[in-house]
Design a protein around this motif. Structure first.
Motif, PDB file in Angstrom:
ATOM      1  N   UNK A 119       1.141  -0.719   0.127  1.00 16.19           N
ATOM      2  CA  UNK A 119      -0.219   0.118  -0.095  1.00 16.19           C
ATOM      3  C   UNK A 119       1.007   1.190  -0.418  1.00 16.19           C
ATOM      4  N   UNK A 120       0.153   2.818  -0.790  1.00 16.74           N
ATOM      5  CA  UNK A 120       1.149   3.822  -0.802  1.00 16.74           C
ATOM      6  C   UNK A 120       0.112   4.343   0.134  1.00 16.74           C
ATOM      7  N   UNK A 121       0.755   5.517   0.821  1.00 17.98           N
ATOM      8  CA  UNK A 121       0.130   6.700   1.574  1.00 17.98           C
ATOM      9  C   UNK A 121       0.368   7.778   1.518  1.00 17.98           C
ATOM     10  N   UNK A 122      -0.613   8.815   0.854  1.00 16.69           N
ATOM     11  CA  UNK A 122      -0.637   9.809   0.752  1.00 16.69           C
ATOM     12  C   UNK A 122      -1.738  11.035   1.726  1.00 16.69           C
ATOM     13  N   UNK A 136     -14.662  16.983  -5.646  1.00  8.28           N
ATOM     14  CA  UNK A 136     -13.169  16.277  -6.254  1.00  8.28           C
ATOM     15  C   UNK A 136     -11.920  16.795  -6.116  1.00  8.28           C
ATOM     16  N   UNK A 137     -10.725  16.117  -6.076  1.00  6.70           N
ATOM     17  CA  UNK A 137      -9.482  16.117  -6.601  1.00  6.70           C
ATOM     18  C   UNK A 137      -8.396  15.209  -6.891  1.00  6.70           C
ATOM     19  N   UNK A 138      -7.544  15.917  -7.313  1.00  4.85           N
ATOM     20  CA  UNK A 138      -6.741  14.806  -7.700  1.00  4.85           C
ATOM     21  C   UNK A 138      -5.169  15.127  -7.487  1.00  4.85           C
ATOM     22  N   UNK A 139      -4.383  14.081  -7.362  1.00  7.06           N
ATOM     23  CA  UNK A 139      -3.139  14.137  -6.096  1.00  7.06           C
ATOM     24  C   UNK A 139      -2.327  12.886  -7.035  1.00  7.06           C
ATOM     25  N   UNK A 140      -1.223  13.269  -7.403  1.00  7.63           N
ATOM     26  CA  UNK A 140       0.136  12.461  -7.781  1.00  7.63           C
ATOM     27  C   UNK A 140       0.269  11.887  -7.082  1.00  7.63           C
ATOM     28  N   UNK A 141       0.838  10.917  -6.949  1.00  9.31           N
ATOM     29  CA  UNK A 141       1.604   9.949  -5.535  1.00  9.31           C
ATOM     30  C   UNK A 141       2.397   9.584  -6.302  1.00  9.31           C
ATOM     31  N   UNK A 215       7.862   6.012 -10.642  1.00 14.09           N
ATOM     32  CA  UNK A 215       6.552   6.802 -11.125  1.00 14.09           C
ATOM     33  C   UNK A 215       5.555   7.736 -10.697  1.00 14.09           C
ATOM     34  N   UNK A 216       5.262   8.128 -10.770  1.00  9.51           N
ATOM     35  CA  UNK A 216       4.145   9.566 -10.057  1.00  9.51           C
ATOM     36  C   UNK A 216       2.959   9.279 -10.769  1.00  9.51           C
ATOM     37  N   UNK A 217       2.212   8.975 -10.390  1.00  9.94           N
ATOM     38  CA  UNK A 217       0.638   8.902 -11.589  1.00  9.94           C
ATOM     39  C   UNK A 217      -0.046  10.048 -10.520  1.00  9.94           C
ATOM     40  N   UNK A 218      -1.144  10.439 -11.206  1.00 11.49           N
ATOM     41  CA  UNK A 218      -2.415  10.670 -11.002  1.00 11.49           C
ATOM     42  C   UNK A 218      -3.015  10.469 -10.660  1.00 11.49           C
ATOM     43  N   UNK A 219      -3.839  10.290  -9.459  1.00 13.22           N
ATOM     44  CA  UNK A 219      -4.968   9.423  -9.394  1.00 13.22           C
ATOM     45  C   UNK A 219      -6.398  11.175  -8.381  1.00 13.22           C
ATOM     46  N   UNK A 220      -7.430  10.892  -9.281  1.00 11.95           N
ATOM     47  CA  UNK A 220      -8.346  11.143  -9.131  1.00 11.95           C
ATOM     48  C   UNK A 220      -9.316  11.006  -7.754  1.00 11.95           C
ATOM     49  N   UNK A 221      -9.403  11.570  -7.193  1.00  9.73           N
ATOM     50  CA  UNK A 221     -10.236  11.565  -5.590  1.00  9.73           C
ATOM     51  C   UNK A 221     -11.652  12.165  -5.507  1.00  9.73           C
ATOM     52  N   UNK A 222     -12.200  10.918  -5.181  1.00  6.49           N
ATOM     53  CA  UNK A 222     -13.543  11.435  -5.124  1.00  6.49           C
ATOM     54  C   UNK A 222     -14.112  11.734  -2.847  1.00  6.49           C
ATOM     55  N   UNK A 223     -13.720  13.073  -2.983  1.00  8.44           N
ATOM     56  CA  UNK A 223     -13.758  13.048  -0.997  1.00  8.44           C
ATOM     57  C   UNK A 223     -15.327  13.096  -1.024  1.00  8.44           C
ATOM     58  N   UNK A 224     -16.001  11.696  -0.451  1.00  2.00           N
ATOM     59  CA  UNK A 224     -17.088  12.711   0.597  1.00  2.00           C
ATOM     60  C   UNK A 224     -17.812  13.934   1.651  1.00  2.00           C
ATOM     61  N   UNK A 225     -18.658  13.600   1.306  1.00  2.03           N
ATOM     62  CA  UNK A 225     -19.515  15.313   2.223  1.00  2.03           C
ATOM     63  C   UNK A 225     -19.550  14.737   3.281  1.00  2.03           C
ATOM     64  N   UNK A 250      -2.962  -1.012  -2.490  1.00  2.00           N
ATOM     65  CA  UNK A 250      -3.728  -0.084  -2.393  1.00  2.00           C
ATOM     66  C   UNK A 250      -3.163   1.803  -1.901  1.00  2.00           C
ATOM     67  N   UNK A 251      -3.948   2.733  -2.409  1.00  2.00           N
ATOM     68  CA  UNK A 251      -3.706   3.891  -2.359  1.00  2.00           C
ATOM     69  C   UNK A 251      -4.354   4.763  -1.036  1.00  2.00           C
ATOM     70  N   UNK A 252      -3.820   5.015   0.194  1.00  2.00           N
ATOM     71  CA  UNK A 252      -4.576   5.206   1.366  1.00  2.00           C
ATOM     72  C   UNK A 252      -4.702   6.767   1.737  1.00  2.00           C
ATOM     73  N   UNK A 253      -5.332   7.584   1.054  1.00  2.00           N
ATOM     74  CA  UNK A 253      -5.345   9.077   0.931  1.00  2.00           C
ATOM     75  C   UNK A 253      -5.959   9.659   2.785  1.00  2.00           C
ATOM     76  N   UNK A 254      -4.520  10.583   3.493  1.00  2.00           N
ATOM     77  CA  UNK A 254      -5.134  10.497   4.680  1.00  2.00           C
ATOM     78  C   UNK A 254      -5.686  12.565   4.467  1.00  2.00           C
TER      79      UNK A 254
END
Length: 373
Positions: A119-122, A136-141, A215-225, A250-254
């Motif tokens: 797993x990867x943390x970001x 909705x946001x995008x992060x580069x991981x 490598x670095x990949x862009x990932x779209x994130x749907x952050x819920x209300x 998995x990618x774990x986004x804090x």
């Protein structure tokens, strides 16, 4: 990261730290050094990269075991690659099998069997309003991915890895030794393939034979209300690539929520303090109460006291994965005027002179209790 920089020191934890301690340390430091909170600060950006790299290793049990045993050589896919026909990186050697051979065997596994990636943390920073409404946001991981040139085989184009003729692909050698107690058999790491079970005679230049690249990949994130500060969103299959065709981790986004200038969050409620004038408190008035949806009118009653609260139903945070919302709780504070004119002072003295004790319930109760003692 420099070789002298220990992953445990990066996160400020001891070597024997638990998984929960590792997660808490990562979340605290990721929030502290997130680049969005320090725009243009190169030192904070570098520190943030170090924190993510350390968490990537220490949060994965297998990688952590390799790191504790071999240091960075056990977890860096580009470390020591290609020597002696063996790409050497810590990602491709099943050290669990090798350790078992030292302590009397155990079940043998195929060293070339597919294995899941780690797993990867970001982390991502959002505003207080975005945490209430969702965004909705995008992060580069930064991740470890499959080498695009060799497809993960580690062998140069036009070549392929061969089964080790010495261990026949098991990665282990059985040696017999005559002792006073009879013939003893021991299993050791194959001296030719070093436990990998295969030999790459012509390593891929892009990945140095590891089959993986950073490598670095862009990932779209749907952050819920309704998401809260510190909560983690898990995105399946967006972590480090698997080994030998295994699934990705998995990618774990804090989620880091910026503080609001007037609002605070308590569970799913929004809390704030609102100042009103002495006249408004005494006479009652219609006031404009701030909410995340804009100002709403509210009539406060005559004789409102400092500390009285207003509860606006449904004006808090929406419940995650459920229906309904919390409330907004407004605590009223009465602001005493400063720098009064002479006329204003005379009017207040006149008001005080004609006021009766029964109009000040808390004051009368206070002195009644004092008399009892």
């Amino acid at each position: 990261m420099a070789d002298k920089q220990d992953y445990y020191e990066v996160l400020g934890i001891q070597k024997g730290a638990s998984d929960d301690e590792i997660k808490k340390a990562f979340r605290k430091m990721a929030k502290q050094y997130h680049p969005d909170l320090h725009p243009g600060d190169k030192q904070a950006e570098e520190k943030f990269k170090q924190i993510n790299e350390a968490y990537e290793v220490l949060s994965d049990a297998e990688k952590r075991a390799r790191y504790d045993q071999f240091g960075r050589a056990g977890v860096d896919p580009n470390f020591g690659a290609g020597a002696g026909g063996y790409p050497g990186g810590g990602f491709d050697v099943d050290l669990g099998d090798l350790f078992s051979s030292f302590f009397g065997g155990g079940r043998r596994t195929n060293p070339n069997a597919p294995r899941r990636g780690s797993d990867v943390g970001a982390s991502v920073v959002i505003s207080f309003e975005e945490s209430a409404r969702g965004v909705k946001q995008q992060v580069t991981v930064p991740v470890v991915g499959v080498c695009p040139d060799c497809g993960g085989s580690g062998a140069a184009k036009g070549t392929e890895a061969k089964v080790c003729p010495q261990c026949r692909g098991t990665g282990q050698e059985t040696r017999s030794q005559r002792t006073p107690f009879g013939v003893m058999q021991t299993q050791t790491v194959c001296s030719r393939c070093r436990g990998r079970g295969r030999i790459i005679e012509t390593p891929c230049r892009t990945c140095s034979g590891t089959g993986q690249v950073r490598t670095r990949i862009p990932v779209g994130i749907n952050i819920p209300a309704g998401i809260a500060d510190g909560q983690v969103i898990t995105i399946r299959g967006k972590g480090n690539a698997g080994i030998h065709g295994g699934p990705a981790g998995d990618l774990q986004i804090q989620v880091v929520v910026r503080p609001h200038p007037i609002f605070e969050r308590v569970d799913y409620d929004i809390v704030c303090e609102m100042p009103i004038t002495f006249a408004q408190a005494a006479l009652g008035a219609e006031i404009q109460v701030p909410t995340l949806d804009g100002r709403v009118p509210y009539t406060i009653k005559e004789g409102t006291q400092p500390g009285d609260t207003i509860r606006l139903k449904g004006k808090g945070f929406p419940y995650l994965n459920g229906r309904g919302s919390g409330d907004e709780i407004v605590r009223l504070t009465v602001e005493v005027p400063r720098n009064l004119t002479a006329k204003q002072k005379d009017l207040l003295r006149s008001l005080d002179e004609i006021s009766e004790d029964k109009q000040y319930q808390k004051r009368r109760s206070f002195f009644d209790k004092f008399k009892q003692k």
